[in-house]
Design a protein around this motif. Structure first.
Motif, short mmCIF file in Angstrom:
data_model
loop_
_atom_site.label_atom_id
_atom_site.label_comp_id
_atom_site.label_asym_id
_atom_site.label_seq_id
_atom_site.Cartn_x
_atom_site.Cartn_y
_atom_site.Cartn_z
N ARG A 194 0.70 -1.11 0.00
CA ARG A 194 -0.05 0.12 0.04
C ARG A 194 0.88 1.28 0.01
O ARG A 194 0.55 2.16 -0.81
CB ARG A 194 -1.01 0.07 1.13
N CYS A 195 2.05 1.25 0.93
CA CYS A 195 2.46 2.86 1.20
C CYS A 195 4.04 2.44 0.88
O CYS A 195 4.71 3.55 0.58
CB CYS A 195 2.42 3.19 2.57
N CYS B 187 -0.38 0.57 8.09
CA CYS B 187 -1.37 0.29 7.01
C CYS B 187 -2.49 -0.31 7.34
O CYS B 187 -3.94 -0.34 7.01
CB CYS B 187 -1.07 -0.13 5.62
N HIS C 203 -6.14 1.38 7.18
CA HIS C 203 -6.92 1.08 6.21
C HIS C 203 -7.74 -0.34 6.33
O HIS C 203 -7.43 -1.11 6.97
CB HIS C 203 -6.15 0.83 4.74
N TRP D 124 -7.30 -3.18 4.87
CA TRP D 124 -6.65 -3.83 3.71
C TRP D 124 -6.89 -5.30 3.41
O TRP D 124 -6.84 -5.48 2.21
CB TRP D 124 -4.87 -3.85 4.08
N GLU E 171 -8.62 -5.69 -0.07
CA GLU E 171 -7.67 -5.30 -1.14
C GLU E 171 -7.00 -6.50 -1.62
O GLU E 171 -6.40 -6.78 -2.65
CB GLU E 171 -7.01 -4.12 -0.81
N GLY F 290 -0.18 -1.60 -6.33
CA GLY F 290 0.02 -1.04 -4.88
C GLY F 290 0.59 0.20 -4.85
O GLY F 290 1.02 0.63 -5.89
#
Length: 116
Positions: free
Chosen positions: A5-6, A36, A40, A42, A45, A89
């Motif tokens: 993600r980040c 994350c 989020h 997550w 996803e 991502g």
């Protein structure tokens, strides 16, 4: 491997269980950093098991296996995957940066001169 993600990199682990989580997204193993995980949803996803719907999957040797029910399926290769399903991502393309970091680390460990 960075957070999908980040893009945060996992540091050397301390003793005990890692706070990082693993998952499968677009038939690729991914890591999710603690930040994350907290900020989020997550799990929405990640890929889900075709049999039980779990997101506790692992991808290895061209197969995706559900760790809850044991269902196994073949992972789809990138060249067979439609363009809209390719992983996207937050890390973005980091291959060049990663290659430079690895080369620099090897030079330090092997006590070579600067990387060119």
């Amino acid at each position: 491997m960075p957070c999908f993600r980040c893009g945060a990199r996992q540091t050397d682990p301390v003793r005990g269980a890692s706070p990082w989580k693993r998952g499968v997204r677009a038939d690729r193993q991914v890591l999710i950093c603690p930040r994350c995980q907290a900020e989020h949803d997550w799990t929405a996803e990640l890929d889900q098991c075709d049999a039980c719907g779990s997101t506790v999957l692992t991808c290895r040797l061209g197969e995706v296996e559900c760790r809850d029910c044991g269902h196994t399926r073949e992972a789809v290769r990138d060249d067979e995957r439609p363009g809209d399903l390719v992983p996207s991502g937050g890390a973005g393309p980091v291959d060049a940066d990663l290659s430079q970091e690895v080369a620099a680390a090897l030079s330090r460990v092997l006590k070579r001169g600067p990387v060119r």
